[in-house]
Structure formats: C-alpha cells, structure tokens
Motif scaffolding. Structure first.
Motif, short mmCIF file in Angstrom:
data_model
loop_
_atom_site.label_atom_id
_atom_site.label_comp_id
_atom_site.label_asym_id
_atom_site.label_seq_id
_atom_site.Cartn_x
_atom_site.Cartn_y
_atom_site.Cartn_z
N ARG A 199 0.83 -1.21 0.00
CA ARG A 199 0.00 0.00 0.00
C ARG A 199 0.87 1.26 0.00
O ARG A 199 0.55 2.25 -0.66
N LEU B 235 2.15 1.87 -3.44
CA LEU B 235 1.09 2.40 -4.30
C LEU B 235 0.90 3.89 -4.05
O LEU B 235 0.76 4.67 -4.99
N GLU C 207 -10.28 -1.53 -12.17
CA GLU C 207 -9.11 -1.79 -11.32
C GLU C 207 -8.41 -0.49 -10.93
O GLU C 207 -8.03 -0.30 -9.77
N GLU D 290 -7.90 1.15 -7.24
CA GLU D 290 -6.61 1.54 -6.68
C GLU D 290 -6.68 2.95 -6.09
O GLU D 290 -6.05 3.25 -5.07
#
Length: 279
Positions: free
Chosen positions: A7, A10, A46, A50
């Motif tokens: 995470r 990201l 997707e 995110e």
C-alpha cells in the motif's frame, strides 16, 4: 511484500496525481506480447479501485495522528470535526465507494481539499488502441464509467508526428486517423477540470490565461494583475468565432463585433479581451 508495504508503494506511485485537478486514465485496447488480453472496462474498474485504496491509506494515516493528538491538551474542536468526518469517509472507502459519492457540503469539501483524494477528482478515460483498430466501443465504456471517453492510436500518432507535415497527411489517411487526438484530449481535460481560457492580444504578444468556468470579468482581470482588477473600468470582448471570421481584432471592431462588458460578465471560453482600467 506485505500488504502494508504494498500500500505504501502504491501511495508513493500515485502521490504526484494528488496535485492535479483532473485525471486522464489511459486504457489499453491492443494485444501486448506475453500479456493478458485487453479489457479496458476491467482495467478502468481496477484503476478506480486503486484510487480508493490509496485514499484509504491517506485517511488511515491521518486518523492515526489525530488519535495520538486526541490525548494531548491542544486537541481542539476543529480536530474533533476532522476526526469525525474522516472516520465517516474511512467507512465509505472501506465499502469500496469513492469519495466522490460521499455527501459533502462546501465547508467539508474545503476541509478535505488538502488531501487531494484521487477518488474525488474528476477524470476522463482515453482508450489507446496502439497500432491496431481496437475493439472497445467508446459509448459503451462511457455509460459504465460515467465520464467522457476518447480514443487514440498513440503509437501511430507518435510516429507520424516525427514526419514532415506533408508526410503526416499521407500517413494519417493510411492509418485511418482523421486528426491527432491530442487537441480533443486537451480540450476534454479542460472541460472535465471546469477550466476555460481567454486571450489577451497586443501588438507584441498574444497570451492565453486559464481560469475556472464561470469566472467574471473583474476576477479574470485579476489573473493578469491585481491592479487591473482594482482599477477595472470595463472589458472589451470579442468571441473567438468572431475574431476568426473577421480576420482579427481590427476586422471585428469594424464589423461591430466588439462588446463592452462590466465586472460581472461571465467569461466565455476563447474570449479575446482588452481590459480598461485606471489606478
């Protein structure tokens, strides 16, 4: 890699996007050697997922800091309101819903503006069909995405742009490309962000100024210089269409196409303006 470190990675990847006013999501609609079959609709879902995860990471970090601060004497009413609001947003995100669907009043929206939530930002989708024709249908994807969807052949267009103007026309026709996609994409991005441009045209310089749609003349003048807004008298305006049709400012004035507008005139996209002011 742990889910926590994943995470964090990201968030680092998406962090620059938080500074932007609108996002362009580019979707693959061509075969990639060794890769999965293209599915723009699934890819879009997707990416939006995110965004939600990345926003949840930001909210959780801030709530942790507020929890720590709540044990200190300087924890005030503003902190309590922020903690309560972010707690509700956290639950909303955990339900896999974007911040854009969370009910916010103007005060709350301003309070969270500094977080740059990705799932709150407006976006448009661009289908890149690579060198081929692609199979995605813009209208179908647009109905699912709830936003404007455009298409391009990025690789073909990039290669054509390296050619001379004469050769460009030949290859555009060969690949079935009516015009380069960059202009409509830029225009759509402006519209999605709620932005327009006006122009000031002098003998030595023509310049475009970007403002929010709905900006009135006196505030537009302030984008150039605060003195112009402070001493605003009037705006002499000609539309872009009249400017082109009459071969410039001189022709537009001769045909009576210049208008005198006051402070509260709502600027239109493409307006050519000369501000009169006195300080």
């Amino acid at each position: 890699m742990s889910s926590e470190s994943s995470r964090g990675g990201l968030e680092d990847l998406l962090a620059p996007a938080r500074e932007l006013e609108t996002l362009i999501v580019v979707l693959r609609d061509f075969d990639s050697p060794g890769g999965p079959e293209s599915d723009p609709q699934s890819d879009l879902a997707e990416v939006l997922g995110e965004f939600i995860i990345a926003d949840l990471v930001v909210v959780e970090k801030r709530l942790e800091k507020l929890e720590e601060r709540s044990r200190k004497p300087n924890f005030d009413d503003d902190d309590r309101r922020e903690q309560a609001l972010l707690g509700e947003i956290s639950g909303h995100l955990e339900s896999e819903k974007p911040v854009s669907s969370f009910p916010l009043d103007d005060i709350q929206r301003k309070a969270i503006s500094g977080f740059g939530f990705l799932s709150l930002k407006p976006y448009l989708a661009v289908i890149n069909s690579g060198e081929g024709g692609g199979n995605a249908v813009e209208a179908e994807l647009s109905s699912v995405a709830g936003t404007e969807v455009l298409s391009c052949k990025a690789l073909n267009e990039f290669e054509i742009l390296q050619l001379s103007p004469e050769d460009q026309a030949i290859f555009l026709e060969e690949y079935g490309i009516q015009s380069f996609s960059r202009e409509p994409i830029i225009s759509a991005a402006y519209q999605t962000a709620g932005r327009i441009s006006f122009f000031t045209a002098g003998e030595k310089e023509v310049r475009a100024w970007t403002i929010r749609d709905g900006t009135v003349a006196v505030d537009a003048a302030g984008e150039i210089h605060t003195d112009i807004a402070r001493g605003f008298i009037r705006a002499e305006v000609v539309s872009y269409e009249d400017y082109i049709e009459n071969d410039g400012i001189k022709g537009a004035k001769e045909k009576g196409k210049f208008r005198l507008e006051g402070k509260t005139y709502a600027m239109a996209d493409g307006d050519i303006v000369e501000f009169r002011f006195s300080v």
